[in-house]
Design an enzyme around this catalytic site. Structure first.
Site, PDB file in Angstrom:
ATOM      1  N   HIS A  77       0.847  -1.205   0.000  1.00 20.88           N
ATOM      2  CA  HIS A  77       0.000   0.000   0.000  1.00 20.88           C
ATOM      3  C   HIS A  77       0.877   1.248   0.000  1.00 20.88           C
ATOM      4  CE1 HIS A  77      -3.883  -2.007   0.583  1.00 20.88           C
ATOM      5  NE2 HIS A  77      -3.188  -2.891   1.293  1.00 20.88           N
ATOM      6  N   GLU A  78       1.918   1.224   0.833  1.00 20.86           N
ATOM      7  CA  GLU A  78       2.833   2.371   0.931  1.00 20.86           C
ATOM      8  C   GLU A  78       3.492   2.637  -0.425  1.00 20.86           C
ATOM      9  OE1 GLU A  78       5.805   1.979   3.990  1.00 20.86           O
ATOM     10  OE2 GLU A  78       7.028   3.612   3.200  1.00 20.86           O
ATOM     11  N   ARG A  79       3.989   1.582  -1.050  1.00 20.98           N
ATOM     12  CA  ARG A  79       4.729   1.765  -2.310  1.00 20.98           C
ATOM     13  C   ARG A  79       3.778   2.195  -3.424  1.00 20.98           C
ATOM     14  NH1 ARG A  79       8.382  -3.544  -0.796  1.00 20.98           N
ATOM     15  NH2 ARG A  79       9.523  -2.414   0.819  1.00 20.98           N
ATOM     16  N   ALA A  94       1.231   3.980  -3.038  1.00 22.11           N
ATOM     17  CA  ALA A  94       0.835   5.376  -2.769  1.00 22.11           C
ATOM     18  C   ALA A  94       1.817   6.384  -3.336  1.00 22.11           C
ATOM     19  CB  ALA A  94       0.668   5.591  -1.264  1.00 22.11           C
ATOM     20  N   GLY A 132      10.669   3.697   2.192  1.00 21.21           N
ATOM     21  CA  GLY A 132       9.711   2.637   1.846  1.00 21.21           C
ATOM     22  C   GLY A 132      10.327   1.505   1.049  1.00 21.21           C
TER      23      GLY A 132
END
Ligand SMILES: Cc1cc2nc3c(=O)[nH]c(=O)nc-3n(C[C@H](O)[C@H](O)[C@H](O)COP(=O)(O)OP(=O)(O)OC[C@H]3O[C@@H](n4cnc5c(N)ncnc54)[C@H](O)[C@@H]3O)c2cc1C
Length: 386
Positions: free
Chosen positions: A248-250, A252, A370
């Site tokens: 999810h972080e990547r 984003a 990240g």
């Protein structure tokens, strides 16, 4: 970036209306304050409260906990509009709340955890942070040494975390710690750690090259007693949960990257169209025009990789390979374009009064945070079987 015409293949009127509301928020509530926040860090409680009231912090999350229950296309619209913020510090702080600290609570947390922590995070009543990195464990997450030892109905946490975005303002941390002396992936657990527990210390607010509007902290834990019900999911599964949360972080980072790359190109074209050098506008130089369209082409490729990832997510497919590719090329593209645009601005690009200098500094993090570029390459090499 123009989203009309061909954008209609992906986005309908409801997406457009949502896009408009996020854009208005960025234009009115964020961009006018960016210079001030670069000096002293964005005050997150009032900003996130306003965003929570508008339904921006729980786009995909369950309506039972105050979320909007929308899909990944709406999420992408939101992230694209954050790309228009004049610098990456504030979007990073916001995305920590929406895509770094809360996805694992949403995916693996108990109903009690969701009610107690996810709901106020969606409402913007609390500020959150993700605490994974440690002085001795960055790229190698497996090297984490912070330890949470079960004692009755609590875990006792000792250790430290560093480079934690939102770390000085967070009301709770989503934190990865060792819960077993065994080696192997099943010796970690993920916790929700409220920052008002005794033994939690903000050791230092860190001074950074870029992202100056976001606060980054070093944190220390001295016998912090975490209630057992604050564990996210099963004991021993935290490492696996965090690897899923990283996707999810990547993801984003992708929409903001191609949008901001186009913004940097647009502002550079505006400048070199009127900048006369050797008797002609700089934009008349073929070498510069060709360089610019090369970047536009690469940004378009990244956008369509991102839309492909969205379609895969909607189909419930594993996107690790494609997200890793997007993060790798996106970070490198952003840095190349920021550097190249600054060059076209000349001395003016080196001045802090020109936004391009901030993008140049801020973009550097995209190939480190990240998961660094080399970590993306390792993941890809493994998936390709090399
Ligand atoms: C501004 C900022 C905000 C951050 N926010 C957060 C946050 O909110 N929460 C959090 O938990 N962490 C956060 N981080 C930490 C970030 O995720 C780490 O910095 C990152 O994962 C790299 O870890 P490291 O800094 O320890 O670098 P190291 O692991 O020491 O690696 C150093 C360099 O070595 C290279 N490298 C690594 N592995 C390999 C390899 N296998 N082969 C070849 N080269 C390699 C890479 O180029 C890497 O940059 C943040 C960092 C920064 C700078």
């Amino acid at each position: 970036m123009a989203m009309t015409g061909k954008a209609g293949m992906y986005f309908n009127e409801t997406h457009d209306a949502f896009r408009e509301s996020v854009r208005r928020f960025v234009d009115r509530e964020i961009n006018p304050f960016m210079d001030e926040w670069e000096e002293s860090s964005v005050p997150l409680h009032p900003l996130l409260k306003k965003m929570g009231d508008l339904g921006f912090l729980g786009i995909r999350y369950d309506s039972q906990y105050g979320g909007q229950g929308l899909d990944y296309w709406f999420d992408t619209v939101f992230l694209e509009e954050l790309g228009h913020i004049h610098g990456l510090g504030v979007s990073t702080a916001i995305v920590v709340q929406t895509h770094l600290a809360t996805p694992s609570i949403d995916m693996f947390g108990s109903p009690w955890l969701k009610e107690k922590y996810l709901k106020p995070a969606i409402a913007g009543d609390v500020v959150t942070a993700l605490a994974v990195t440690e002085p001795g464990a960055g790229s190698d997450v497996f090297a984490i040494a912070s330890k949470a030892v079960r004692k009755g109905d609590h875990y006792v946490l000792n250790g430290s975390k560093t480079y934690i975005t939102n770390g000085t303002q967070a009301d709770f941390l989503t934190l990865l710690a060792k819960t077993s002396d065994e080696s192997g992936y099943h010796s970690f657990s993920l916790f929700v750690v409220p920052t008002d527990l005794p033994g939690f210390v903000i050791s230092k607010k860190l001074d950074k090259l870029g992202l100056r509007s976001s606060d980054t902290a070093e944190l220390f834990f001295d016998d912090v007693r975490i209630p057992v019900e604050n564990r996210i999911g099963e004991e021993g599964e935290g490492f696996i949960y965090q690897m899923k949360q990283f996707q999810h972080e990547r993801f984003a980072t992708l929409p903001g990257t191609y949008v901001c790359v186009q913004d940097m190109i647009d502002m550079t074209v505006d400048y070199i169209r009127q900048r006369i050098v050797f008797g002609k506008p700089l934009l008349s130089r073929q070498v510069l025009r060709h360089r610019l369209v090369g970047w536009v082409t690469e940004a378009e490729c990244l956008k369509h990789l991102t839309y492909h990832i969205v379609r895969m997510k909607m189909a419930g497919l594993d996107v690790t390979r494609e997200v890793s590719m997007g993060k790798l090329v996106g970070g490198q593209l952003f840095r190349r374009v920021a550097d190249g645009c600054l060059q076209m601005f000349g001395g003016m690009g080196f001045m802090n009064e020109t936004p391009i200098s901030r993008y140049y500094r801020d973009g550097r993090i995209l190939s480190i945070g990240g998961g660094a570029d080399e970590v993306m390459c390792e993941i890809l090499a493994r998936l390709e079987g090399y």
